[in-house]
Design an enzyme around this catalytic site. Sequence first.
Site, short mmCIF file in Angstrom:
data_model
loop_
_atom_site.label_atom_id
_atom_site.label_comp_id
_atom_site.label_asym_id
_atom_site.label_seq_id
_atom_site.Cartn_x
_atom_site.Cartn_y
_atom_site.Cartn_z
N GLU A 93 0.80 -1.21 0.00
CA GLU A 93 0.00 0.00 0.00
C GLU A 93 0.84 1.27 0.00
OE1 GLU A 93 -2.36 -0.99 3.48
OE2 GLU A 93 -1.31 0.57 4.58
N CYS A 106 3.44 8.46 0.12
CA CYS A 106 4.00 7.69 1.23
C CYS A 106 4.23 6.27 0.72
CB CYS A 106 3.03 7.72 2.41
SG CYS A 106 3.58 6.72 3.79
N CYS A 113 6.28 -6.26 8.60
CA CYS A 113 7.40 -5.67 9.33
C CYS A 113 7.75 -6.55 10.52
CB CYS A 113 7.04 -4.26 9.81
SG CYS A 113 8.42 -3.41 10.60
N CYS A 117 6.61 -3.00 16.85
CA CYS A 117 6.18 -1.83 17.64
C CYS A 117 4.75 -2.06 18.15
CB CYS A 117 6.26 -0.57 16.81
SG CYS A 117 7.91 -0.24 16.17
N CYS A 120 1.45 -0.60 16.37
CA CYS A 120 1.39 -0.63 14.92
C CYS A 120 0.74 -1.90 14.39
CB CYS A 120 2.82 -0.50 14.38
SG CYS A 120 2.93 -0.64 12.61
N GLU A 164 10.24 -1.25 7.90
CA GLU A 164 11.33 -0.44 8.43
C GLU A 164 12.35 -0.28 7.29
OE1 GLU A 164 12.51 1.38 11.13
OE2 GLU A 164 14.19 1.56 9.74
N CYS A 337 -0.46 2.90 9.12
CA CYS A 337 0.18 1.95 8.21
C CYS A 337 -0.34 0.55 8.44
CB CYS A 337 1.70 2.03 8.31
SG CYS A 337 2.35 1.78 9.94
#
Length: 351
Positions: A93, A106, A113, A117, A120, A164, A337
């Site tokens: 995306e 973006c 990922c 975190c 997230c 990341e 995200c």
Amino acid sequence: MVEKPDLLGMELTEIQAFVEDMGAPRYRGVQLFQWMHKKLKADVSEMSNLPKDFRQELRNRARITNLEVLQRKDDPQGSTKLLLRVPDGEAVESVVLRYEYGTSVCVSSQLGCAMGCAMCASTLGGLKRNLTTGEMCGQVIAAERVSRQEGHHISRIVVMGIGEPMENYESLVRFLRIMNCREGMNISYRRMTISTCGHVPQIIRLSQEGIPVTLSVSLHAPVDSLRDKLMPINRRYPLSELLEACKTYFRVTGRRVTIEYTLMKGVNDSAQDASRLASLLRDMACHVNLIPYNPVPERQFERPSRERVCEFAEILRDKGINVTVRREIGAGTAAACGQLRRLTERGPAKP
Ligand code: SF4
């Protein structure tokens, strides 16, 4: 079977070497690069100033990544979220963000990922794989096609989507160089931002690349004890090392670092947190971007009240810290995200 090289992910000099290897003059490489990155074409049949036999040879020897738009969601506040199909069938995306000063895209750097975190959604399914340079370029091209339909151009790139970027370092740097190339998108490094959760060695490495992009560091906590819980990378690179790396980045590149701080109700939004953050950043050339948390169904965190956010910002300002509160853009398009991709993984989104 060996996969054909992706021309979209090659720097101009690499394409020139590639066409020379095919027996064509170097200027054909410039033409090819312009077709892909300026005229946004992915089909060599449309590259009308290239000889027919050269085009056929290109088809035999190489491929050009072209990301199909699977889904598009427009937000009345000015963002468009694109769900794009990458060649192996996965979805990535990207978000087009329209501001008064221009249009940004973006970009995601990974499929999923691994960083874990706590606030997230992108990390919930873990890391599937790194995106290739061509797949990152393809996101900008898809966004530029949307912008051109509206009579605009993409003028800024922020690598703040899923993943990341520092964990996909080589592909990232190659992508930035391609986006900066005058024969293509020609976007200045000063209009590119790389966001990291705090990968210290790669921050130092990036400072030495000679590409003065803006570095944006997701801090989200003013003390190690809290940051250890919210962002596992802090156990590898604690705050003192991270801030030292940010200072090095500024010293070497002359670029002021952006500190991203997501405010979560009752977690990191107290007056004491604000004072601690101010002392932490006291002698740093930085700008703080406060982001009121955008709740996701899979996480338990909540957004603080508007008053709390203003109070937090005021404390920082009073202590001489440069601060802005991020404009709430894209909440209606599931813009935190990973949200759009996760919605489609759960089942087709309703039109
Ligand atoms: S915030 Fe960024 S680094 Fe952290 S898990 Fe999400 S995508 Fe990964």
